[in-house]
Design an enzyme around this catalytic site. Structure first.
Site, PDB file in Angstrom:
ATOM      1  CG  HIS A  85      66.576  34.389  53.357  1.00  0.00           C
ATOM      2  ND1 HIS A  85      67.455  34.989  54.238  1.00  0.00           N
ATOM      3  CD2 HIS A  85      67.337  33.794  52.408  1.00  0.00           C
ATOM      4  CE1 HIS A  85      68.695  34.739  53.843  1.00  0.00           C
ATOM      5  NE2 HIS A  85      68.651  34.024  52.735  1.00  0.00           N
ATOM      6  NE  ARG A 171      78.855  25.069  52.560  1.00  0.00           N
ATOM      7  CZ  ARG A 171      77.766  25.851  52.534  1.00  0.00           C
ATOM      8  NH1 ARG A 171      77.168  26.222  53.645  1.00  0.00           N
ATOM      9  NH2 ARG A 171      77.268  26.257  51.384  1.00  0.00           N
ATOM     10  CB  SER A 186      73.649  27.170  55.086  1.00  0.00           C
ATOM     11  OG  SER A 186      74.030  28.465  55.437  1.00  0.00           O
ATOM     12  CE  LYS A 190      72.439  31.075  57.607  1.00  0.00           C
ATOM     13  NZ  LYS A 190      73.631  31.502  56.916  1.00  0.00           N
TER      14      LYS A 190
HETATM   15  N1  URA Z   1      74.086  31.998  52.283  1.00  0.00           N
HETATM   16  C1  URA Z   1      73.968  31.251  53.410  1.00  0.00           C
HETATM   17  O1  URA Z   1      73.394  31.694  54.403  1.00  0.00           O
HETATM   18  N2  URA Z   1      74.505  30.019  53.406  1.00  0.00           N
HETATM   19  C2  URA Z   1      75.140  29.487  52.348  1.00  0.00           C
HETATM   20  O2  URA Z   1      75.593  28.373  52.420  1.00  0.00           O
HETATM   21  C3  URA Z   1      75.251  30.280  51.203  1.00  0.00           C
HETATM   22  C4  URA Z   1      74.721  31.534  51.194  1.00  0.00           C
END
Ligand code: URA
Length: 438
Positions: A85, A171, A186, A190
């Site tokens: 990532h 946010r 976050s 994912k």
């Molecule tokens: N990218 C993300 O996936 N989440 C965040 O909170 C900030 C950037």
């Protein structure tokens, strides 16, 4: 036992006190399911913004978010998926090069990618400039593509991390995006929900990055590596320089062209080096190499045999795309208008305002401001210089590609203003700024 109350969770967070697993679960489940209102969740996010969260609470938050939706598993691949990532950068076409290269060294890659937003690009947009390329594969097609080609890249499917979708939107409008525990949870939620068990992170730092300051980028990397350790997902991070575009090309079809050259061993030095460094870490994670040095040797070996570009060809074919773009990149979308930006004086490149370059690419049509915007796959820039280069007045410093002469001419002026030229020699930038692992 007393009932858990949101008010108390907000108060404890505001006062820097710890939260229990039960409290975090209560908060995330309640918010995802609509029992907790936005105003209370916004207050909690602001409390986290100012007071932070402990490492334990951050890992707990991550898993509570994962559990808000589907958790994909990949028994077909022995449940050991290596994923990569990037926090996003300008000209960051690393995935296009890295995945076929690592697959050529024998690692199966099943990757989910996203579209770009704002000044950074997305892998799906870049791949959609390949005629016929499909990334809306069913699970069966995805698995077959990985078996056939050794790798596949698809768009995100399923109901992954609904808590993050809701929380991120909140946010975004409450000035609480920029909180390290919230960003780290976050991102990691994912990756974990998509089924990754071994993760290599490229955390960008600098003027084209989401996290401009090096110290904060390092902290973000450490926080994510820590989440990985606490949740049983082996994670390594490299913090890398985004104070200039990666490679030369910025824009979808232009980046695919550059990726092809790099997969043939003839790409820009920085892009090649970054792929070697990240790829070596992926090979260690996949247990194909004992050390990053060993991984690097393996990558050099497969490149000498010409295997990475063949993996890319196989991936394109397995996903319905036209692999003749490799021999004939002219088949990729071509911009109607191209113009040069030139150096106004002789000297040394002292600074490239990378975020501005990303925004210029977006204005040319290469990126989108809102997720529903259309883009021009052929639009973008080639920034022909790097910080530290000696240049002459009148030298071409960038090529600008766009839909109309007006749009391109405006962009040319902006590019010239985004590249600073000074009289004194300037050192080239280091690419890899830190490595974080546990
Ligand atoms: N990218 C993300 O996936 N989440 C965040 O909170 C900030 C950037």
């Amino acid at each position: 036992m007393n009932a858990v109350r949101v008010y108390d969770i907000i108060t404890k967070t505001r006062d820097g006190l710890g939260l229990s697993r039960e409290e975090i679960r209560f908060l995330i489940d309640g918010y995802t399911e609509g029992r907790i209102p936005d105003y209370q969740m916004a207050a909690w996010c602001m409390a986290v913004y100012f007071k932070g969260l402990s490492a334990e609470a951050t890992a707990e938050l991550t898993m509570a978010m994962v559990d808000s939706g589907e958790l994909l598993t990949w028994p077909e691949f022995g449940d050991e998926l290596v994923d990569k990532h990037s926090t996003g950068g300008v000209g960051d076409k690393t995935t296009l090069v890295l995945l076929p290269w690592v697959a050529a060294a024998g690692v199966k890659i099943a990757k989910m990618s996203g579209r770009g937003l704002g000044h950074t690009g997305g892998t799906l947009d870049k791949l959609s400039s390949i005629p016929g390329f499909r990334f809306d594969l069913t699970r069966t097609e995805f698995i077959r593509a990985v078996e056939e080609a050794g790798l596949a890249v698809v768009g995100q499917t399923g109901n992954l991390v609904p808590a993050d979708k809701k929380l991120y939107a909140l946010r975004d409008v409450t000035a609480t995006v920029d909180s390290i525990p919230l960003i780290a949870s976050s991102i990691m939620s994912k990756k974990i929900a998509a089924g990754a068990s071994r993760i290599v992170l490229d955390v960008k730092a600098g003027s084209g990055a989401f996290m401009e300051e090096l110290s904060r980028a390092k902290l973000l990397a450490e926080t994510m590596v820590d989440i990985g350790a606490k949740t049983g997902r082996r994670t390594t991070a490299l913090v890398t320089n985004m104070d200039q575009p990666l490679g030369y090309a910025v824009g979808n079809a232009l980046e695919v062209r550059e990726a092809i050259a790099t997969l043939q061993g003839a790409g820009p030095e920085d892009l090649t080096e970054l792929c070697l460094a990240l790829g070596a870490e992926m090979l260690v994670q996949a247990e194909k190499a004992n050390t990053p040095e060993e991984g690097r040797h393996l990558l050099v070996e497969v490149m000498e045999k010409g295997l990475p570009i063949e993996k890319f060809r196989a991936m394109i074919a397995a996903q319905g795309g036209d692999p003749t773009i490799i021999e004939e990149p002219g088949l990729l979308p071509q911009a109607p208008v191209c113009s040069d930006a030139v150096a106004p004086k002789s000297g040394y490149v002292t600074r490239i305002h990378t975020k501005k370059i990303g925004l210029i690419a977006m204005e040319l049509g290469a990126g989108r401001q809102r997720i529903e915007d259309d883009i021009h796959l052929s639009a973008g820039l080639e920034i022909m210089v790097k910080v530290g280069d000696k240049i002459e007045a009148g030298q071409v410093i960038a090529k600008v590609y766009g839909p109309t002469p007006e749009v391109v001419e405006t962009a040319v002026g902006k590019v010239e203003a985004s590249i600073e030229i000074g009289d004194l020699p300037t050192k080239p930038l280091s690419l890899i700024l830190a490595r974080v692992s546990r």
